[in-house]
Motif scaffolding. Structure first.
Motif, mmCIF file in Angstrom:
data_model
loop_
_atom_site.group_PDB
_atom_site.id
_atom_site.type_symbol
_atom_site.label_atom_id
_atom_site.label_comp_id
_atom_site.label_asym_id
_atom_site.label_seq_id
_atom_site.Cartn_x
_atom_site.Cartn_y
_atom_site.Cartn_z
ATOM 1 N N PHE A 141 -8.336 -1.195 -5.052
ATOM 2 C CA PHE A 141 -7.103 -2.134 -5.001
ATOM 3 C C PHE A 141 -6.262 -2.147 -6.311
ATOM 4 O O PHE A 141 -5.065 -2.388 -6.545
ATOM 5 N N ILE A 150 -3.623 0.490 -5.946
ATOM 6 C CA ILE A 150 -2.472 -0.369 -5.042
ATOM 7 C C ILE A 150 -1.721 -0.995 -6.102
ATOM 8 O O ILE A 150 -0.293 -0.957 -5.945
ATOM 9 N N GLN A 209 0.778 -1.248 -0.050
ATOM 10 C CA GLN A 209 -0.100 -0.067 -0.039
ATOM 11 C C GLN A 209 0.704 1.090 -0.077
ATOM 12 O O GLN A 209 2.040 1.292 0.692
ATOM 13 N N VAL A 248 -10.647 2.334 -0.588
ATOM 14 C CA VAL A 248 -9.263 2.304 -1.283
ATOM 15 C C VAL A 248 -9.646 1.420 -2.710
ATOM 16 O O VAL A 248 -9.793 0.022 -2.297
#
Length: 489
Positions: free
Chosen positions: A475, A478, A216, A473
């Motif tokens: 993914f 990320i 992250q 968030v």
């Protein structure tokens, strides 16, 4: 088989000009035919050229009319020669057919709808709408004047159609052999490997993506900042206890018990266990005395200090509570030794959640404990630390903190935003905090802190903290974000 049909047709014919017409002629779906064409083209058995042409397609309502007939003709057929009442007619046909069909049937003068009922105006009707729709469905050409009504009724739409024209390829065969993918022990023993056709390796083919873990962005920046601290000779403080007592979080830092930060509107207090039972009593007595009456050149706060307030458990609001514990532990040693401590961990505050604030975030903290430290030492360390972060232009502004004096806010010039932005807070711990711990009088502590989220958001161009931390968030972000590259010097 579909493949046999294609290869057999090409043996006696020069080409298959339209894959859609060919699929219809052998009674298969074009998608199935397309898969076979791609396979044959891959082995160069056929030469397939893609083409695209625009044509009319039936919408869902048009497909229904092509199958069951137009609603006006359905309604006409439901009316007997002698006529019928509206109520009876509604019972005989679908409600949608009655609603749409009655309008179009009257408009085309097929029936007459009056108070007495519904009667025919003609003896026979050809369902041209159904005929035209079926022609379009079969790929036949329909005159533009006949399309006008279908378009106005939104029964058809104009879309591109992708197809293939096929010819024999350089490796055309009437019946292709199944290519072997591996040379096995059995092939060698039987000797039939000489007659086998092996599938060529496609070295340009994309492999299945490797499923790996991804860091992250916060962890990437955390690792980079941790590396900076280690390069500067700092050691990490243990920050594994999110739950802290009010004593270590506030009182030990010379923060008065009536301070607004200690209100439930700003701090999360625990219900169970609500209070601590493990505090160093000698140290607690000294802290109480400093708060109530002052000492070490201070007047204190001149109020009644309450033990029950200090005992309250909470979710720590800053990692400075850990710094206080470490400094107290250092003071209990027989001989003093200078230390450089740092921590990067989570803290909690009862704040309204918006694009720049969450109820939990990460705090970066560094401190140096040594003899004879001055404000000049603090400025020098800050210049070194933030230069390694890539922030060479710094400004300092006087500020107030209950446990540091002097105190300074730290500002850095952001080249992208073209303005000065606040990046942290700093100061020298007050004697009222350090001397009750038992540290020597000539020992000073310089410290600074900043959030982990702010530099991460700046580095990765994120303007909403909820896109960086929490359940919202993405993914994929990320997985695709770049390596953290701080401006190390």
């Amino acid at each position: 088989m579909v493949e046999d049909s294609i290869l057999g047709f090409l043996q006696n014919n020069e080409a298959i000009p339209d894959s859609h017409q060919f699929a219809a002629s052998i009674g298969i779906d074009h998608n199935e035919l397309e898969n076979v064409i791609k396979s044959l083209r891959g082995f160069e058995i056929v030469d397939a050229q893609e083409f695209q042409k625009d044509r009319w397609f039936l919408k869902e309502e048009g497909k229904t009319y092509a199958r069951e007939g137009s609603p006006e003709v359905q309604l006409f057929n439901a009316v007997p020669p002698e006529g019928i009442s509206r109520e009876e007619l509604q019972k005989k046909v679908n409600p949608a057919v009655f609603k749409i069909g009655s309008s179009w049937a009257v408009k085309k003068k097929l029936v007459e709808i009056g108070r007495q009922g519904v009667s025919r105006k003609v003896e026979h009707v050809d369902d041209k709408v159904q005929d035209f729709l079926q022609q379009i469905e079969n790929g036949d050409v329909v005159d533009e004047k006949d399309l006008a009504e279908l378009k106005s009724r939104k029964l058809i739409e104009f879309r591109p159609l992708k197809g293939y024209s096929l010819r024999k390829g350089p490796k055309y065969v009437l019946k292709r052999k199944k290519a072997a993918t591996d040379l096995t022990r059995e092939h060698l023993l039987r000797g039939d490997w000489k007659d086998l056709e092996f599938k060529e390796y496609n070295l340009a083919a994309q492999v299945q993506p490797i499923q790996i873990g991804y860091l992250q962005p916060l962890l990437k920046v955390r690792d980079a900042i941790q590396s900076i601290f280690l390069q500067m000779g700092f050691e990490e403080m243990p920050t594994n206890n999110y739950v802290e007592s009010s004593f270590w979080n506030f009182d030990a830092l010379f923060q008065p018990q009536q301070h607004p930060a200690r209100d439930s509107h700003d701090t999360f207090f625990l219900k169970v266990p609500s209070s601590t039972r493990d505090l160093p009593e000698d140290y607690v007595a000294k802290v109480k005395h400093v708060h109530e009456s002052g000492n070490y050149g201070s007047l204190g706060y001149r109020y009644k200090w309450k033990r029950e307030e200090a005992n309250k458990n909470l979710l720590r609001t800053h990692t400075t509570a850990v710094s206080a514990r470490m400094l107290y532990r250092l003071a209990q040693q027989k001989s003093f030794s200078p230390k450089r401590y740092y921590s990067i961990d989570r803290v909690f505050r009862n704040e309204a959640v918006d694009r720049t604030h969450l109820a939990e975030f990460h705090q970066i903290e560094g401190l140096i404990c040594d003899r004879g430290l001055t404000l000049g030492d603090l400025l020098g360390v800050l210049e070194d630390f933030f230069a390694r972060l890539g922030m060479a232009k710094l400004r300092f502004k006087p500020a107030y903190n209950p446990y540091t004096e002097p105190s300074m806010e730290i500002f850095s010039y952001h080249e992208g935003l073209k303005k000065w932005v606040e990046v942290g807070n700093s100061g020298m711990f007050r004697p009222e905090m350090l001397l009750p711990m038992g540290l020597p009088e000539d020992v000073s502590v310089i410290a600074w802190g900043l959030s982990l989220e702010r530099p991460t958001m700046i580095l990765y161009g994120i303007d909403n903290i909820r896109d960086l931390f929490g359940p919202k968030v993405d993914f994929n972000v990320i997985k695709s974000n770049p390596i953290c590259r701080l401006g190390l010097q």
